[in-house]
Scaffold this motif. Structure first.
Motif, PDB file in Angstrom:
ATOM      1  N   ILE A   1      41.149  41.951  49.400  1.00  0.00           N
ATOM      2  CA  ILE A   1      41.008  41.292  48.066  1.00  0.00           C
ATOM      3  C   ILE A   1      42.041  41.842  47.029  1.00  0.00           C
ATOM      4  CG2 ILE A   1      39.246  42.642  47.181  1.00  0.00           C
ATOM      5  CD1 ILE A   1      39.541  38.817  46.561  1.00  0.00           C
ATOM      6  N   ASP A   2      42.460  43.220  47.388  1.00  0.00           N
ATOM      7  CA  ASP A   2      43.310  43.979  46.518  1.00  0.00           C
ATOM      8  C   ASP A   2      44.662  43.273  46.286  1.00  0.00           C
ATOM      9  OD1 ASP A   2      41.168  45.615  47.193  1.00  0.00           O
ATOM     10  OD2 ASP A   2      42.262  47.379  47.313  1.00  0.00           O
ATOM     11  N   THR A   3      44.787  42.517  47.486  1.00  0.00           N
ATOM     12  CA  THR A   3      46.355  42.291  47.480  1.00  0.00           C
ATOM     13  C   THR A   3      46.341  40.933  46.767  1.00  0.00           C
ATOM     14  OG1 THR A   3      46.033  40.739  49.596  1.00  0.00           O
ATOM     15  CG2 THR A   3      46.858  42.998  49.833  1.00  0.00           C
ATOM     16  N   VAL A   4      45.407  40.217  46.194  1.00  0.00           N
ATOM     17  CA  VAL A   4      45.656  39.232  45.304  1.00  0.00           C
ATOM     18  C   VAL A   4      45.258  39.256  43.765  1.00  0.00           C
ATOM     19  CG1 VAL A   4      45.422  37.401  47.366  1.00  0.00           C
ATOM     20  CG2 VAL A   4      43.189  38.314  45.611  1.00  0.00           C
ATOM     21  N   LEU A   5      45.051  40.556  43.459  1.00  0.00           N
ATOM     22  CA  LEU A   5      44.628  40.937  42.304  1.00  0.00           C
ATOM     23  C   LEU A   5      45.697  41.538  41.451  1.00  0.00           C
ATOM     24  CD1 LEU A   5      41.055  42.460  42.890  1.00  0.00           C
ATOM     25  CD2 LEU A   5      41.650  40.112  42.464  1.00  0.00           C
ATOM     26  N   HIS A   6      46.594  40.657  41.030  1.00  0.00           N
ATOM     27  CA  HIS A   6      47.677  41.297  40.330  1.00  0.00           C
ATOM     28  C   HIS A   6      48.309  39.905  39.603  1.00  0.00           C
ATOM     29  CE1 HIS A   6      50.068  38.578  43.103  1.00  0.00           C
ATOM     30  NE2 HIS A   6      49.438  39.167  44.051  1.00  0.00           N
ATOM     31  N   ASP A   7      49.281  40.219  38.624  1.00  0.00           N
ATOM     32  CA  ASP A   7      49.543  39.181  37.539  1.00  0.00           C
ATOM     33  C   ASP A   7      50.731  38.431  38.255  1.00  0.00           C
ATOM     34  OD1 ASP A   7      51.949  40.944  37.231  1.00  0.00           O
ATOM     35  OD2 ASP A   7      51.300  41.521  35.318  1.00  0.00           O
ATOM     36  N   VAL A   8      51.282  37.639  37.543  1.00  0.00           N
ATOM     37  CA  VAL A   8      52.415  36.715  38.056  1.00  0.00           C
ATOM     38  C   VAL A   8      53.675  37.683  38.347  1.00  0.00           C
ATOM     39  CG1 VAL A   8      51.746  34.585  37.072  1.00  0.00           C
ATOM     40  CG2 VAL A   8      53.293  36.281  35.652  1.00  0.00           C
ATOM     41  N   ASN A   9      53.940  38.896  37.742  1.00  0.00           N
ATOM     42  CA  ASN A   9      54.999  39.907  38.290  1.00  0.00           C
ATOM     43  C   ASN A   9      54.525  40.734  39.356  1.00  0.00           C
ATOM     44  OD1 ASN A   9      56.334  38.705  36.221  1.00  0.00           O
ATOM     45  ND2 ASN A   9      55.414  39.804  34.627  1.00  0.00           N
TER      46      ASN A   9
ATOM     47  N   ASP B   1      37.448  28.420  28.578  1.00  0.00           N
ATOM     48  CA  ASP B   1      36.473  28.916  29.661  1.00  0.00           C
ATOM     49  C   ASP B   1      36.945  30.117  30.287  1.00  0.00           C
ATOM     50  OD1 ASP B   1      34.003  28.821  31.299  1.00  0.00           O
ATOM     51  OD2 ASP B   1      35.591  28.452  32.659  1.00  0.00           O
ATOM     52  N   LEU B   2      36.374  31.403  30.262  1.00  0.00           N
ATOM     53  CA  LEU B   2      37.001  32.510  30.788  1.00  0.00           C
ATOM     54  C   LEU B   2      37.207  32.280  32.301  1.00  0.00           C
ATOM     55  CD1 LEU B   2      35.103  35.118  28.588  1.00  0.00           C
ATOM     56  CD2 LEU B   2      37.579  34.418  28.584  1.00  0.00           C
ATOM     57  N   GLN B   3      36.292  31.565  32.989  1.00  0.00           N
ATOM     58  CA  GLN B   3      36.362  31.617  34.265  1.00  0.00           C
ATOM     59  C   GLN B   3      37.308  30.648  34.892  1.00  0.00           C
ATOM     60  OE1 GLN B   3      32.709  30.913  36.599  1.00  0.00           O
ATOM     61  NE2 GLN B   3      33.494  30.939  38.624  1.00  0.00           N
ATOM     62  N   ALA B   4      37.802  29.737  33.997  1.00  0.00           N
ATOM     63  CA  ALA B   4      38.861  28.929  34.460  1.00  0.00           C
ATOM     64  C   ALA B   4      40.376  29.639  34.102  1.00  0.00           C
ATOM     65  CB  ALA B   4      38.885  27.528  33.711  1.00  0.00           C
ATOM     66  N   TYR B   5      40.332  30.443  33.022  1.00  0.00           N
ATOM     67  CA  TYR B   5      41.273  31.484  32.949  1.00  0.00           C
ATOM     68  C   TYR B   5      41.598  32.460  33.965  1.00  0.00           C
ATOM     69  CZ  TYR B   5      44.002  35.112  30.471  1.00  0.00           C
ATOM     70  OH  TYR B   5      44.578  35.904  29.783  1.00  0.00           O
ATOM     71  N   VAL B   6      40.619  33.121  34.518  1.00  0.00           N
ATOM     72  CA  VAL B   6      40.669  34.054  35.523  1.00  0.00           C
ATOM     73  C   VAL B   6      41.115  33.093  36.814  1.00  0.00           C
ATOM     74  CG1 VAL B   6      39.602  35.420  37.140  1.00  0.00           C
ATOM     75  CG2 VAL B   6      39.119  35.841  34.892  1.00  0.00           C
ATOM     76  N   GLY B   7      40.704  32.039  37.035  1.00  0.00           N
ATOM     77  CA  GLY B   7      41.051  31.165  38.407  1.00  0.00           C
ATOM     78  C   GLY B   7      42.412  30.979  38.236  1.00  0.00           C
ATOM     79  N   LYS B   8      42.614  30.392  37.057  1.00  0.00           N
ATOM     80  CA  LYS B   8      44.280  29.972  36.755  1.00  0.00           C
ATOM     81  C   LYS B   8      45.272  31.056  36.987  1.00  0.00           C
ATOM     82  CE  LYS B   8      47.356  27.384  33.775  1.00  0.00           C
ATOM     83  NZ  LYS B   8      48.468  28.411  34.039  1.00  0.00           N
ATOM     84  N   ALA B   9      44.784  32.486  36.540  1.00  0.00           N
ATOM     85  CA  ALA B   9      45.685  33.587  36.719  1.00  0.00           C
ATOM     86  C   ALA B   9      45.930  33.775  38.153  1.00  0.00           C
ATOM     87  CB  ALA B   9      44.918  34.576  35.623  1.00  0.00           C
ATOM     88  N   LEU B  10      44.718  33.993  38.587  1.00  0.00           N
ATOM     89  CA  LEU B  10      44.903  34.091  40.254  1.00  0.00           C
ATOM     90  C   LEU B  10      45.832  32.982  41.029  1.00  0.00           C
ATOM     91  CD1 LEU B  10      41.253  35.216  40.870  1.00  0.00           C
ATOM     92  CD2 LEU B  10      43.139  36.794  40.778  1.00  0.00           C
ATOM     93  N   TYR B  11      45.535  31.872  40.635  1.00  0.00           N
ATOM     94  CA  TYR B  11      46.226  30.876  41.509  1.00  0.00           C
ATOM     95  C   TYR B  11      47.758  30.978  41.030  1.00  0.00           C
ATOM     96  CZ  TYR B  11      47.881  25.959  42.371  1.00  0.00           C
ATOM     97  OH  TYR B  11      48.524  25.135  43.056  1.00  0.00           O
TER      98      TYR B  11
ATOM     99  N   ARG C   1      41.340  30.089  43.317  1.00  0.00           N
ATOM    100  CA  ARG C   1      41.102  29.513  42.027  1.00  0.00           C
ATOM    101  C   ARG C   1      39.685  29.285  41.751  1.00  0.00           C
ATOM    102  NH1 ARG C   1      43.435  24.155  40.900  1.00  0.00           N
ATOM    103  NH2 ARG C   1      41.381  23.347  41.800  1.00  0.00           N
ATOM    104  N   ASP C   2      39.022  28.739  42.648  1.00  0.00           N
ATOM    105  CA  ASP C   2      37.350  28.226  42.490  1.00  0.00           C
ATOM    106  C   ASP C   2      36.648  29.215  42.966  1.00  0.00           C
ATOM    107  OD1 ASP C   2      38.866  25.958  41.627  1.00  0.00           O
ATOM    108  OD2 ASP C   2      38.705  24.716  43.524  1.00  0.00           O
TER     109      ASP C   2
ATOM    110  N   ALA D   1      49.297  33.410  40.170  1.00  0.00           N
ATOM    111  CA  ALA D   1      49.893  34.615  40.769  1.00  0.00           C
ATOM    112  C   ALA D   1      50.088  34.784  42.211  1.00  0.00           C
ATOM    113  CB  ALA D   1      49.223  36.091  40.157  1.00  0.00           C
ATOM    114  N   ASN D   2      49.531  33.946  42.918  1.00  0.00           N
ATOM    115  CA  ASN D   2      49.811  34.050  44.537  1.00  0.00           C
ATOM    116  C   ASN D   2      50.392  32.618  45.156  1.00  0.00           C
ATOM    117  OD1 ASN D   2      48.143  36.516  45.183  1.00  0.00           O
ATOM    118  ND2 ASN D   2      47.137  35.909  43.446  1.00  0.00           N
TER     119      ASN D   2
END
Ligand SMILES: [Cu+2]
Length: 735
Positions: free
Chosen positions: A242-250, A507-517, A532-533, A519-520
């Motif tokens: 999971i560590d490999t997807v927990l990053h920002d768009v950069n 919605d914070l969950q949608a925000y986190v989901g979109k950020a992960l989407y 994302r979901d 960034a990957n």
């Protein structure tokens, strides 16, 4: 601040005019746990974790050569200060001097970072004194030592949650590392080991509780770098972290914060010279000296560390008396001590709005449930105690201010997005939030030994509480009736100040989901949309364990206290008895239960899957708390009457290594004794219970049907060929 000063005035009046005026507590900045002085590329593994600033520099060292990580870990009596927010604390600046058994001389042990496939070599150097009254054949009676409890200067090392060998120089808790000796651990972390949040602590039976209650624990992170790869016929379940997807768009990793929660039960003693029966028998409290014969009003009074005066010696804060300091299920409610975060009581953490962070929570305490909620603060009158990090008073005195400032409601609760429980990535993101169902508030129950990795993001500038929410008595390990923490008193763990950054609306969950989407982008569409979901299956190390072989026997662990006996299956721990003998690479179901008060099941080496949790219905039948899809039945959600969701909700089919066993519940877990043979233990993780006997030995052998379980050379003797009764050597007892 008005409230605090008003209360301080009362205290001065009560104690008399000769005492100095007390000030509000000094705000303390959040600090991560210390790290060892290191060389080589070990430090690279700590990327994303803020370095300790101005913190303790531990003795010891760490270095890496290829896949070998070499650690020198010093077990020493450390002298330092623990901040006490009670303004009546007599010590200058509210800093209580303590002298505690510690790793490297710091309040919390150094955080250690490793990778799958690493060999972790730890030279554990026990620098404690050989002169140890608790280790005498007839220890002083005043120390309150049950059978097998003592030798507080003898230790060993447990890597809690790691799937490694329990034998030899590895994660072997059946070793005694005597004072003034050193021992070379060599722990081979397999290549296929999951990444995640683990921890290490002292685990020598008889001194475990005293040492862990002194702070002898640290975070152990396995960092993963294995990216997602699609399943193939050759590799249907590729390992990905999971560590490999927990990053920002950069590609910059999410900032991580480690939270090592400790419950350091220090007390200051009046040790008179040549005191009959030795030192460590009289604890200073606000109501007088507390000893084994004290009446309830003194035994239940908060502890204090006065300034020494002529003829009245005061020791630094220590953990030395098992009977007075640890051996009570309500002592943490009354002793006035606070749960600390990386050794600091109620620190202030500042984070920007809109920044997704990964918080790794580790419950390294022994006595109190930590029921985590994040709550947006509201100013109370003209004061804002949360904004100024100025909540003052003992825990009971803070209660009114805290309830007013950080009142959890559907409007103030900030969600925690849990990605891993007990270090293991979940198959599905769990959202701990204000449920739409009937206003039930969810919380992240952590019991001693648990870990929880959560993603958090704060919507806007403001002040927030990291709260240990009050919890019903039945769901807590500390069963006092109030007066301190108690079932109705929340405790502040940390002030969170959100300043700067980008506000999040919506919605914070949608925000986190979109950020992960976002960034990957290289993930396959279905995997990326799933991420994302909240579908984490590609990164979860386990999904489902196959059931045990037909005809295999269900194992059982029933915890009970029949004072003074602390038992598993009606037997107190006997180091010379193997209670369970099972076969490597087989699977068992275990039924867990507890009588009288909750206990906490922990087993070493292999995690277990929570198959079912049942409770007794009004007809006396055991019924599952879960619907077939794993959600909690609505009447169970409301069961606790305090508008908090049942703590077993969200655990269905998850993998863990530690679980609370409440009364009136039965828990069925499934575990596979994967790969490793050897002897290890299962026990209650209320560690004074463990020391007092609530532990059992389990031996994993190569072959249950072979002579001696397949251990040793017994099967080679012609005269002892297996016959109708195959065991040439009984495997139930040590030999
Ligand atoms: Cu217990």
């Amino acid at each position: 601040m008005m409230k605090s000063f008003a209360r301080t005035g009362l205290v001065i009046a009560a104690l008399g005019p000769s005492l100095p005026a007390f000030a509000a507590p000094v705000p303390r900045a959040f600090e991560p746990p210390p790290t060892l002085p290191g060389q080589g590329n070990v430090v690279a593994l700590e990327a994303g974790v803020a370095p300790a600033v101005g913190g303790c520099r531990p003795q010891g060292s760490i270095s890496r050569s290829g896949s070998i990580v070499s650690v020198v870990l010093n077990f020493v009596r450390g002298r330092f200060f623990i901040n006490n927010p009670d303004p009546t604390d007599p010590q200058p600046d509210g800093l209580d001097p303590v002298e505690l058994r510690s790793y490297g001389g710091c309040k919390s042990g150094p955080a250690i970072f490793v990778k799958p496939g690493d060999t972790l070599r730890v030279d554990l150097i026990n620098q404690l004194a050989k002169d140890d009254p608790s280790c005498l054949p007839n220890p002083p009676e005043g120390l309150g030592l049950p059978a097998l409890v003592g030798c507080f200067n003898t230790t060993n090392l447990h890597t809690h949650g790691l799937h490694v060998s329990p034998a030899g120089n590895s994660d072997n808790v059946l070793l005694n590392i005597a004072p003034q000796t050193k021992f070379p651990y060599e722990i081979n972390i397999p290549n296929d080991h999951p990444a995640g949040t683990f921890w290490y602590h002292a685990h020598r039976h008889g001194s475990t509780a005293v040492q862990v209650a002194s702070g002898a624990s640290g975070v152990l992170v396995v960092k993963g770098e294995r990216p997602y790869t699609p399943p193939s016929p050759q590799n249907p379940k590729p390992i990905a972290d999971i560590d490999t997807v927990l990053h920002d768009v950069n590609g910059a990793p999410f900032k991580e914060q480690l939270f090592l929660f400790q419950q350091i039960a220090y007390a200051c003693f009046a040790n008179q010279p040549n005191q009959p029966g030795g030192p460590w028998q009289q604890i200073y409290t606000t109501q007088g000296l507390y000893n084994a014969n004290s009446p309830a009003n003194i035994a239940n009074a908060p502890w204090t560390c006065p300034l020494a005066t002529s003829g009245n010696p005061v020791s630094p804060g220590v953990v030395e008396n098992f009977g007075l300091q640890l051996d009570s299920s309500s002592i943490w409610d009354t002793n006035g001590r606070f749960t600390s975060v990386n050794g600091i009581v109620q620190p202030t953490l500042t984070v920007p709005a809109g920044e997704i962070q990964r918080w790794r929570f580790v419950h390294a305490g022994i006595h109190d449930t930590i029921n985590i909620q994040l709550v947006r603060a509201t100013p109370v009158g003209t004061t804002n105690l949360i904004a100024t990090s100025a909540l003052s008073g003992n825990r009971q005195q803070q209660k009114a201010d805290l309830l007013a400032a950080c009142n959890a409601s559907t409007g103030t609760l900030i969600p925690q997005f849990e990605i891993a429980s007990d270090g293991l990535t979940r198959t599905k993101l769990r959202t701990v939030h204000a449920s739409e169902v009937g206003g039930v508030l969810e919380s992240n129950y952590m019991q001693p030994g648990y870990r929880s990795d959560v993603l958090v993001v704060f919507p806007s500038d403001g002040d927030y509480c990291l709260l240990n929410q009050a919890a019903p008595k039945a769901e807590r390990v500390s069963n006092g009736n109030g007066g301190g923490q108690g079932p109705t008193t929340p405790q502040l763990l940390a002030y969170i100040h959100v300043r700067g950054g980008q506000p999040v609306t919506g919605d914070l969950q949608a925000y986190v989901g979109k950020a992960l989407y976002d960034a990957n982008p290289t993930l396959p569409d279905a995997v990326r949309t799933g991420l994302r979901d909240g579908d984490l299956r590609p990164w979860a190390p386990f999904e489902n364990l196959a059931p045990p072989a037909a005809g295999s026997q269900q194992q059982q662990a029933a915890f009970a206290i029949n004072f003074p006996a602390f038992t598993v299956n009606n037997a107190s721990y006997d180091p010379d008895v193997v209670n369970f003998t099972r076969e490597v690479n087989t699977t068992d179901d275990w039924l867990l239960s507890a009588q009288g008060e909750p206990h906490i099941f922990h087993i070493h080496v292999n995690p277990f899957q929570v198959i079912d949790v049942t409770t007794t219905n009004t007809n006396g039948q055991q019924i599952s708390i879960y619907n077939p899809d794993g959600t909690c039945k609505p009447d169970i959600v409301y069961a606790d009457k305090q508008q908090l969701a049942n703590q077993y909700c969200g655990m269905w089919h998850t993998f863990r290594d530690t679980i609370i066993v409440e009364n009136n519940y039965q828990i069925r877990v499934r575990t596979r004794y994967d790969r490793y043979i050897g002897e290890y233990v299962l026990h209650c993780h209320i560690l004074d219970h463990e020391d007092a006997g609530m532990m059992a030995n389990i031996a994993i052998v190569p072959d249950l049907n072979a002579p001696g379980g397949g251990l040793g050379m017994a099967g080679m003797r012609h005269a002892k060929q297996p016959t109708a009764t195959p065991a040439a050597t009984p495997v139930g007892h040590k030999h």
